[in-house]
Scaffold this motif. Structure first.
Motif, mmCIF file in Angstrom:
data_model
loop_
_atom_site.group_PDB
_atom_site.id
_atom_site.type_symbol
_atom_site.label_atom_id
_atom_site.label_comp_id
_atom_site.label_asym_id
_atom_site.label_seq_id
_atom_site.Cartn_x
_atom_site.Cartn_y
_atom_site.Cartn_z
ATOM 1 N N SER A 3 28.536 67.065 39.341
ATOM 2 C CA SER A 3 27.227 67.500 39.815
ATOM 3 C C SER A 3 26.587 66.433 40.696
ATOM 4 N N LEU A 4 26.757 65.159 40.356
ATOM 5 C CA LEU A 4 26.250 64.077 41.196
ATOM 6 C C LEU A 4 27.054 63.986 42.478
ATOM 7 N N SER A 5 28.377 63.990 42.354
ATOM 8 C CA SER A 5 29.234 63.834 43.525
ATOM 9 C C SER A 5 29.221 65.083 44.397
ATOM 10 N N GLY A 6 29.045 66.233 43.781
ATOM 11 C CA GLY A 6 29.074 67.487 44.524
ATOM 12 C C GLY A 6 30.466 67.995 44.797
ATOM 13 N N THR A 149 26.671 70.069 50.270
ATOM 14 C CA THR A 149 25.990 69.175 51.202
ATOM 15 C C THR A 149 24.706 68.570 50.620
ATOM 16 N N ASP A 150 24.230 69.100 49.487
ATOM 17 C CA ASP A 150 23.027 68.523 48.875
ATOM 18 C C ASP A 150 23.356 67.491 47.796
ATOM 19 N N VAL A 157 27.582 62.088 54.058
ATOM 20 C CA VAL A 157 28.144 62.649 55.291
ATOM 21 C C VAL A 157 27.021 62.993 56.269
ATOM 22 N N ALA A 158 25.922 63.541 55.790
ATOM 23 C CA ALA A 158 24.792 63.873 56.666
ATOM 24 C C ALA A 158 24.216 62.609 57.309
ATOM 25 N N ALA A 159 24.027 61.569 56.503
ATOM 26 C CA ALA A 159 23.503 60.306 57.038
ATOM 27 C C ALA A 159 24.494 59.683 58.014
ATOM 28 N N ASP A 160 25.781 59.746 57.669
ATOM 29 C CA ASP A 160 26.825 59.229 58.549
ATOM 30 C C ASP A 160 26.803 59.970 59.889
#
Length: 185
Positions: A3-6, A149-150, A157-160
Protein backbone atom coordinates in the motif's frame (compact mmCIF):
# COMPACT_ATOMS: atom_id res chain seq x y z
CA UNK A 1 4.24 -2.57 2.29
CA UNK A 2 2.43 -2.75 -1.07
CA UNK A 3 0.00 0.00 0.00
CA UNK A 4 2.91 2.37 0.70
CA UNK A 5 4.89 1.32 -2.35
CA UNK A 6 1.84 1.11 -4.58
CA UNK A 7 3.12 -2.05 -6.26
CA UNK A 8 0.15 -3.95 -7.66
CA UNK A 9 1.88 -6.40 -9.99
CA UNK A 10 5.41 -7.72 -10.59
CA UNK A 11 6.33 -9.74 -13.67
CA UNK A 12 8.85 -9.99 -16.48
CA UNK A 13 8.43 -6.97 -18.76
CA UNK A 14 7.09 -9.16 -21.57
CA UNK A 15 4.35 -10.38 -19.24
CA UNK A 16 2.73 -6.92 -19.30
CA UNK A 17 1.61 -7.14 -22.94
CA UNK A 18 -2.13 -7.36 -22.24
CA UNK A 19 -1.91 -4.95 -19.31
CA UNK A 20 -0.31 -2.31 -21.52
CA UNK A 21 -3.16 -2.71 -24.00
CA UNK A 22 -5.65 -2.13 -21.16
CA UNK A 23 -3.78 0.84 -19.70
CA UNK A 24 -3.39 2.55 -23.08
CA UNK A 25 -7.09 2.03 -23.91
CA UNK A 26 -8.33 3.31 -20.55
CA UNK A 27 -6.05 6.36 -20.19
CA UNK A 28 -6.16 9.98 -21.26
CA UNK A 29 -2.51 10.65 -20.37
CA UNK A 30 0.56 8.67 -21.35
CA UNK A 31 4.15 9.61 -20.48
CA UNK A 32 6.90 7.39 -21.85
CA UNK A 33 10.57 7.40 -20.86
CA UNK A 34 12.80 4.87 -22.56
CA UNK A 35 15.85 4.45 -24.77
CA UNK A 36 13.95 3.31 -27.87
CA UNK A 37 11.54 0.52 -26.85
CA UNK A 38 11.15 -0.61 -30.46
CA UNK A 39 9.49 -3.91 -29.62
CA UNK A 40 7.06 -2.22 -27.21
CA UNK A 41 6.14 0.39 -29.85
CA UNK A 42 5.65 -2.32 -32.48
CA UNK A 43 3.59 -4.52 -30.14
CA UNK A 44 1.29 -1.66 -29.11
CA UNK A 45 1.28 0.43 -32.29
CA UNK A 46 -2.47 0.09 -32.94
CA UNK A 47 -3.32 0.91 -29.30
CA UNK A 48 -0.93 3.91 -29.30
CA UNK A 49 -2.46 5.24 -32.51
CA UNK A 50 -5.98 4.74 -31.15
CA UNK A 51 -4.92 6.60 -28.00
CA UNK A 52 -3.42 9.48 -30.00
CA UNK A 53 -6.53 9.62 -32.19
CA UNK A 54 -8.94 10.07 -29.26
CA UNK A 55 -9.97 13.56 -28.23
CA UNK A 56 -8.60 14.81 -24.92
CA UNK A 57 -5.47 12.64 -24.75
CA UNK A 58 -1.95 13.82 -23.97
CA UNK A 59 1.18 11.91 -24.93
CA UNK A 60 4.67 12.85 -23.76
CA UNK A 61 7.84 11.01 -24.77
CA UNK A 62 11.32 11.20 -23.28
CA UNK A 63 14.09 9.85 -25.52
CA UNK A 64 17.90 9.99 -25.50
CA UNK A 65 19.46 13.09 -27.06
CA UNK A 66 21.21 11.84 -30.20
CA UNK A 67 23.42 14.92 -30.17
CA UNK A 68 24.88 13.84 -26.82
CA UNK A 69 27.63 11.58 -28.12
CA UNK A 70 28.81 10.64 -24.61
CA UNK A 71 25.34 9.35 -23.74
CA UNK A 72 25.00 7.47 -27.00
CA UNK A 73 28.47 5.92 -26.50
CA UNK A 74 27.51 4.82 -22.96
CA UNK A 75 24.21 3.34 -24.13
CA UNK A 76 26.02 1.50 -26.90
CA UNK A 77 28.49 -0.03 -24.44
CA UNK A 78 25.84 -1.14 -21.95
CA UNK A 79 23.36 -3.06 -24.10
CA UNK A 80 23.84 -6.15 -26.21
CA UNK A 81 22.27 -4.33 -29.18
CA UNK A 82 24.74 -1.47 -28.57
CA UNK A 83 25.90 -0.89 -32.15
CA UNK A 84 22.25 -0.55 -33.24
CA UNK A 85 21.23 1.87 -30.45
CA UNK A 86 21.65 5.08 -32.49
CA UNK A 87 19.55 3.68 -35.37
CA UNK A 88 16.92 2.42 -32.92
CA UNK A 89 16.73 5.87 -31.28
CA UNK A 90 16.37 7.43 -34.74
CA UNK A 91 13.51 5.01 -35.38
CA UNK A 92 11.84 6.14 -32.12
CA UNK A 93 12.27 9.82 -33.10
CA UNK A 94 10.63 9.17 -36.46
CA UNK A 95 7.86 7.08 -34.91
CA UNK A 96 6.83 9.92 -32.57
CA UNK A 97 7.24 12.53 -35.33
CA UNK A 98 4.81 10.49 -37.50
CA UNK A 99 2.36 10.23 -34.60
CA UNK A 100 2.52 13.98 -34.13
CA UNK A 101 2.01 14.60 -37.83
CA UNK A 102 -0.91 12.18 -38.11
CA UNK A 103 -2.61 12.70 -34.72
CA UNK A 104 -1.23 15.91 -33.17
CA UNK A 105 0.36 14.04 -30.25
CA UNK A 106 2.98 14.25 -28.88
CA UNK A 107 3.30 18.00 -29.20
CA UNK A 108 6.82 17.94 -27.69
CA UNK A 109 9.55 15.33 -27.37
CA UNK A 110 11.85 15.60 -24.38
CA UNK A 111 15.49 14.73 -25.09
CA UNK A 112 17.41 13.49 -22.06
CA UNK A 113 21.16 13.70 -21.60
CA UNK A 114 21.65 11.53 -18.52
CA UNK A 115 22.05 7.79 -18.50
CA UNK A 116 18.65 6.30 -17.52
CA UNK A 117 18.41 4.02 -14.51
CA UNK A 118 14.97 2.71 -15.45
CA UNK A 119 12.24 3.13 -18.06
CA UNK A 120 8.71 4.11 -17.25
CA UNK A 121 5.35 3.99 -18.96
CA UNK A 122 3.02 6.28 -17.01
CA UNK A 123 -0.74 6.42 -17.47
CA UNK A 124 -3.59 8.19 -15.63
CA UNK A 125 -3.44 6.31 -12.33
CA UNK A 126 -0.89 3.57 -13.00
CA UNK A 127 2.67 3.25 -14.24
CA UNK A 128 4.88 0.37 -15.29
CA UNK A 129 8.53 0.61 -14.29
CA UNK A 130 11.06 -1.51 -16.16
CA UNK A 131 14.47 -2.19 -14.71
CA UNK A 132 17.75 -2.20 -16.64
CA UNK A 133 20.50 -4.70 -16.04
CA UNK A 134 23.81 -3.37 -14.75
CA UNK A 135 25.67 -5.60 -17.21
CA UNK A 136 25.55 -6.19 -20.95
CA UNK A 137 24.80 -9.88 -20.46
CA UNK A 138 21.26 -10.86 -21.43
CA UNK A 139 19.57 -12.63 -18.54
CA UNK A 140 16.16 -13.26 -20.00
CA UNK A 141 13.25 -10.91 -19.57
CA UNK A 142 13.91 -7.95 -17.30
CA UNK A 143 11.77 -7.39 -14.21
CA UNK A 144 9.04 -4.80 -14.22
CA UNK A 145 6.34 -3.71 -11.81
CA UNK A 146 3.05 -1.89 -12.06
CA UNK A 147 2.40 0.82 -9.50
CA UNK A 148 -0.37 3.22 -8.59
CA UNK A 149 0.54 6.82 -9.34
CA UNK A 150 -0.65 8.08 -5.93
CA UNK A 151 1.84 5.83 -4.09
CA UNK A 152 5.39 6.36 -2.86
CA UNK A 153 6.84 5.02 -6.14
CA UNK A 154 4.23 6.83 -8.21
CA UNK A 155 5.04 10.16 -6.57
CA UNK A 156 8.74 9.48 -7.16
CA UNK A 157 8.10 8.93 -10.89
CA UNK A 158 5.91 12.07 -11.06
CA UNK A 159 8.59 14.17 -9.35
CA UNK A 160 11.27 12.61 -11.55
CA UNK A 161 9.22 13.50 -14.64
CA UNK A 162 8.96 17.15 -13.59
CA UNK A 163 12.70 17.32 -12.86
CA UNK A 164 13.43 15.67 -16.21
CA UNK A 165 11.47 18.44 -17.95
CA UNK A 166 13.80 20.97 -16.31
CA UNK A 167 16.93 19.05 -17.36
CA UNK A 168 15.88 17.87 -20.82
CA UNK A 169 15.64 19.93 -23.90
CA UNK A 170 12.30 20.03 -25.60
CA UNK A 171 11.94 19.49 -29.32
CA UNK A 172 8.98 19.90 -31.60
CA UNK A 173 8.44 16.59 -33.43
CA UNK A 174 9.02 18.34 -36.76
CA UNK A 175 12.49 19.42 -35.60
CA UNK A 176 13.69 15.88 -34.87
CA UNK A 177 15.12 15.34 -38.37
CA UNK A 178 17.57 18.16 -37.62
CA UNK A 179 18.54 16.47 -34.35
CA UNK A 180 19.01 13.23 -36.28
CA UNK A 181 21.22 14.93 -38.89
CA UNK A 182 23.40 16.60 -36.29
CA UNK A 183 23.50 13.59 -33.98
CA UNK A 184 24.39 11.02 -36.63
CA UNK A 185 27.14 13.12 -38.28
Amino acid sequence: MSSLSGIVHVAPFGGFFQRFEELIAASTQMTLHFIHSRRWRENHDAAIKAFAGRNGTTLEAFLPDLENHELMFSLGKHFDDGPQIPALVVDAYRYFARLARDYGEPARIWLFERYPTYSFYRFDDRAVIAMYSNTTAKRGDLPAFEITTDSFFGKFVAADTEELKKECRSSAPGDLEGVISRGMS
